[in-house]
Design a protein around this motif. Structure first.
Motif, mmCIF file in Angstrom:
data_model
loop_
_atom_site.group_PDB
_atom_site.id
_atom_site.type_symbol
_atom_site.label_atom_id
_atom_site.label_comp_id
_atom_site.label_asym_id
_atom_site.label_seq_id
_atom_site.Cartn_x
_atom_site.Cartn_y
_atom_site.Cartn_z
ATOM 1 N N ILE A 1 -20.379 -4.375 81.259
ATOM 2 C CA ILE A 1 -19.789 -5.332 80.329
ATOM 3 C C ILE A 1 -18.317 -5.522 80.696
ATOM 4 O O ILE A 1 -17.600 -4.558 80.936
ATOM 5 C CB ILE A 1 -19.907 -4.837 78.872
ATOM 6 C CG1 ILE A 1 -21.365 -4.851 78.431
ATOM 7 C CG2 ILE A 1 -19.078 -5.684 77.937
ATOM 8 C CD1 ILE A 1 -21.567 -4.361 77.025
ATOM 9 N N THR A 2 -17.863 -6.754 80.730
ATOM 10 C CA THR A 2 -16.467 -7.061 80.991
ATOM 11 C C THR A 2 -15.885 -7.792 79.795
ATOM 12 O O THR A 2 -16.611 -8.239 78.899
ATOM 13 C CB THR A 2 -16.318 -7.956 82.234
ATOM 14 O OG1 THR A 2 -16.931 -9.229 81.969
ATOM 15 C CG2 THR A 2 -16.974 -7.321 83.454
ATOM 16 N N GLY A 3 -14.575 -7.922 79.800
ATOM 17 C CA GLY A 3 -13.926 -8.657 78.718
ATOM 18 C C GLY A 3 -14.354 -10.102 78.648
ATOM 19 O O GLY A 3 -14.270 -10.735 77.586
ATOM 20 N N GLY A 4 -14.816 -10.625 79.770
ATOM 21 C CA GLY A 4 -15.245 -12.019 79.790
ATOM 22 C C GLY A 4 -16.663 -12.242 79.319
ATOM 23 O O GLY A 4 -17.137 -13.387 79.315
ATOM 24 N N SER A 5 -17.372 -11.186 78.913
ATOM 25 C CA SER A 5 -18.766 -11.353 78.476
ATOM 26 C C SER A 5 -18.868 -11.251 76.953
ATOM 27 O O SER A 5 -18.503 -12.186 76.234
ATOM 28 C CB SER A 5 -19.664 -10.334 79.168
ATOM 29 O OG SER A 5 -19.232 -8.999 78.914
ATOM 30 N N LEU A 6 -19.359 -10.139 76.422
ATOM 31 C CA LEU A 6 -19.570 -10.010 74.975
ATOM 32 C C LEU A 6 -18.312 -10.246 74.143
ATOM 33 O O LEU A 6 -18.373 -10.939 73.118
ATOM 34 C CB LEU A 6 -20.165 -8.636 74.649
ATOM 35 C CG LEU A 6 -21.572 -8.333 75.167
ATOM 36 C CD1 LEU A 6 -22.069 -7.020 74.580
ATOM 37 C CD2 LEU A 6 -22.534 -9.458 74.833
ATOM 38 N N PRO A 7 -17.146 -9.705 74.524
ATOM 39 C CA PRO A 7 -15.967 -9.948 73.695
ATOM 40 C C PRO A 7 -15.610 -11.423 73.545
ATOM 41 O O PRO A 7 -15.260 -11.875 72.455
ATOM 42 C CB PRO A 7 -14.859 -9.174 74.430
ATOM 43 C CG PRO A 7 -15.590 -8.075 75.118
ATOM 44 C CD PRO A 7 -16.876 -8.710 75.579
ATOM 45 N N THR A 8 -15.685 -12.181 74.624
ATOM 46 C CA THR A 8 -15.352 -13.599 74.511
ATOM 47 C C THR A 8 -16.401 -14.356 73.701
ATOM 48 O O THR A 8 -16.073 -15.301 72.981
ATOM 49 C CB THR A 8 -15.206 -14.242 75.906
ATOM 50 O OG1 THR A 8 -16.404 -13.999 76.661
ATOM 51 C CG2 THR A 8 -14.014 -13.683 76.644
#
Length: 714
Positions: free
Chosen positions: A622-629
């Motif tokens: 998981i990266t900041g550009g996936s679930l968090p965004t």
């Protein structure tokens, strides 16, 4: 033969006719064993006389029994009076008796005066008998004390019935305590099963009946009695089990509440829903027998869906309530009376935030090995509008939004770029994105991609680690720490070059709050959850100050930072966050994808999102550009629905030079690193940085000053 004695011998003869002779042996009628008819009449009289005698004997025995029972009762009465007098004499004077104050309740409401939560020993506010659903007092009276309105605090019939039932059953199965006695016990006495305690209970019950009306007694009882699962009083219990006020409780729900009084902890629907609902049916039957409800009402209530409650208070708003309770001692000291706390929370936004976290984890948790998330949203004044501290409050009350410190990764980079801008760089300043070594540290880009000559805008949008590390060396780690603290980071930060990649731990709340100056034009407001605190009668105990927030960023610096961070959403790692509004922000991913972040903002709200696991185990990439965004987009799009569009504060106009075509990295023969054309050359900071032999080389070029550099005197 001569006569002897002058008597003639007479021989018995049975052949001669009978001759009456007194000297002759004969059997008369009176000599018969079976009496004649005259004799029978005399026997019946004797029998009747005998029966009368027996009856008189029985009556005498019963009389003696009654007499001795009466005597016994007198002695028991005397003994009872003596016992009451003895234990009563040990109690304080009745003139000093007073009902103790109910433990204070903290009612927390939203910014628009909706109930957020109740806190305190009771877990709910006290409400009047006339306010609560009429089914509640009816159900309680029906099952607990059907003669409540006719007895004087003690119900002799009830005591007798309970005594007989216990004797016949051979065990203590029923109690004869009235509601008044139960109230007296709860108000004044310890739960000891002693004669002294029972005598005191009786005396206090009579006193309560003499001092208060029946309705007052019933109201006190319903607002103080324990209903299980930490809920004291009907309001707390209704909120706990049904998620609504006792004012709106249905017949079936009222029956369930009344049924809990027999064994609150055992019958709680949070512990044993089936037992709670079975007991509720007994209460409904009692209400029907006593004519409180009709057959139709009974039938409908029996068909109601059984109540099943969470094992603990549920709802993400409870994270906020816990945080507020921790703040109260510093604001008003010890809570001694019922108070009302008006919070900054918008309940609609709170529910949106909760759904944003829960839905994504429910859909992707197992697949991506992520179990927790947190979200914080603040407005430009520092008021927290929503805060979610975890996936499920009922399962875990630990607040990951305000208590958990995690590595922010690249979400910390804006402070690095801010320090660089304040030291003379601009969004179109150029750095060479290539592998570097700083001492023994060799920061690497995501997936090993390098882009060569890039502007700071591009470097921040694509979250290039190499450039961030160069900037940290250029301005010095101390300058980065100072910038972060100035904008609102509270945690201790390690002043080393690795801070450029977010290696110092912070909480989601403080990291999100530190982005607010970018959204409001350069001011650092005080983060707050509370606007004012009053007593229930309106006396003000606290009012949040309306002081001006200090300016921490120059307007032109705000403009440059927003220009760079908008590109993160337009053409960078946070593309999934775009929902049509002017917005900016930064993604972040810690080592091995243990933490994934996105902190973003519009001119209205600044919102931070975190996903990860409590035990620090890595997620599945998981990266900041996936679930968090995605969570940020879901929340912010709904939060801005119908709101007039506003652009971000600050302006920055780049030097009009040919645009940079970033594109994909171009392989270099020297070592596979990318080289790109930039709109202008720039020095690569030297310091302690040295390039590996495979690095892309190139002549050092003097950094050109932009018009803004000249204006600022850089």
């Amino acid at each position: 033969m001569a006569k002897r004695g002058g008597n003639k011998r007479v021989d018995p003869s049975f052949d001669e006719p009978h001759r009456a002779s007194p000297s002759r042996f004969a059997v008369s009628e009176d000599d018969r064993v079976v009496p004649s008819g005259r004799r029978k009449k005399r026997s019946k009289k004797a029998a009747r006389a005998s029966r009368k005698t027996r009856r008189r004997s029985s009556v005498g025995l019963l009389g003696r029994l009654v007499y001795w029972c009466f005597v016994l009762c007198i002695w028991l009465g005397i003994g009872g009076i003596g016992l009451v007098a003895y234990y009563g004499a040990q109690m304080p004077s009745a003139t000093t008796w007073a009902v103790p104050e109910r433990p204070p309740n903290v009612k927390i409401i939203t910014v628009d005066n909706k109930l957020l939560a109740n806190r305190g020993v009771t877990g709910g506010e006290a409400i009047g008998l006339h306010e609560m659903s009429p089914y509640i007092p009816q159900a309680v009276i029906a099952i607990e004390d059907r003669r409540f309105y006719s007895h004087f605090g003690i119900d002799p019939l009830g005591v007798g019935r309970a005594f007989a039932s216990n004797v016949l059953g051979g065990r203590l199965s029923q109690g004869g305590s009235t509601l008044t006695q139960q109230l007296a016990k709860n108000l004044f006495l310890k739960p000891d099963r002693t004669v002294e305690r029972k005598v005191q209970e009786l005396l206090l019950a009579v006193w309560l009946e003499q001092t208060y009306t029946k309705d007052q007694i019933l109201e006190m009882y319903l607002n103080r009695v324990y209903f299980g699962s930490g809920a004291y009083g009907v309001e707390a219990a209704s909120r706990r089990y049904f998620g609504k006020s006792a004012r709106n409780v249905t017949l079936a729900e009222a029956a369930l509440l009344a049924g809990l009084l027999k064994a609150p902890s055992k019958l709680s629907p949070a512990r044993d829903p089936d037992a709670a609902n079975d007991r509720a049916e007994v209460v409904l039957a009692a209400m029907r027998d006593q004519g409180m409800i009709g057959a139709k009402e009974l039938s409908l209530a029996m068909k109601a869906t059984p109540t099943r409650a969470a094992s603990y208070w549920s709802g993400s708003e409870n994270y906020v309530a816990d945080y507020i309770m921790d703040q109260l001692p510093d604001l008003i000291g010890e809570v001694r009376t019922d108070i009302v706390v008006q919070s900054t929370i918008d309940l609609n936004l709170q529910k949106l935030a909760e759904n944003s976290i829960r839905e994504l984890i429910a859909e992707n948790g197992k697949k991506l090995n992520v179990s927790q998330g947190a979200l914080v949203s603040l407005d430009n004044t520092g008021a927290v509008r929503a805060m979610v501290g975890g996936y499920d409050y009922a399962a875990s009350q630990f607040d990951r939004a305000s208590e958990a410190k995690r590595q922010p990764g690249s979400a910390f980079k804006p402070f690095v770029y801010l320090a660089a801008v304040e030291h003379g760089s601009t969004p179109d300043s150029v750095r060479n994105d290539a592998p570097i070594r700083i001492g023994n540290w060799t920061p690497q880009n995501y997936k090993g991609k390098y882009y060569g000559q890039v502007t700071l805008t591009t470097a921040l949008a694509k979250s290039l680690n190499s450039v961030a590390a160069q900037l940290a060396v250029q301005v010095g780690p101390g300058a980065v720490v100072e910038a972060a603290h100035r904008l609102g980071i509270q945690s201790d930060l390690q002043a080393n070059t690795s801070i450029a990649l977010g290696t110092s731990e912070v909480t989601p709340l403080e990291l999100t709050a530190a982005y607010v100056p970018f959204a409001n034009g350069g001011y650092r407001p005080k983060v707050h959850f509370i606007t004012n605190i009053t007593t229930t009668d309106g006396k003000q105990l606290y009012q949040a100050s309306a002081g001006n927030a200090p300016r921490v960023l120059k307007p032109e610096v705000v403009g440059m930072m927003n220009a760079m961070m908008q590109e993160t959403i337009k053409d960078g790692t946070a593309g999934k966050a775009d929902f049509g509004w002017p917005a900016a922000g930064k993604t972040g991913t810690s080592q091995k994808s243990k933490d994934a972040w996105f902190i973003g903002y519009t001119a209205n709200l600044t919102t931070g999102v975190w996903f990860g696991n409590d035990d620090g185990t890595p997620t599945k990439n998981i990266t900041g550009g996936s679930l968090p965004t995605l969570a940020w987009n879901h929340f912010m799009a709904a939060a801005h629905e119908g709101v007039p569009v506003r652009k971000l504060p600050g302006e920055w106009y780049p030097t009009p030079v040919p645009s940079v075509d970033v594109g994909e990295p171009v392989a270099d023969a020297g070592g596979g690193n990318g080289v790109m054309r930039s709109q202008r050359a720039s020095d690569v900071p030297t310091g302690s940085i040295r390039r590996p032999s495979a690095d892309v080389g190139g002549p050092k070029v003097r950094r050109e000053k932009s018009l803004l550099d000249i204006i600022l005197g850089n």
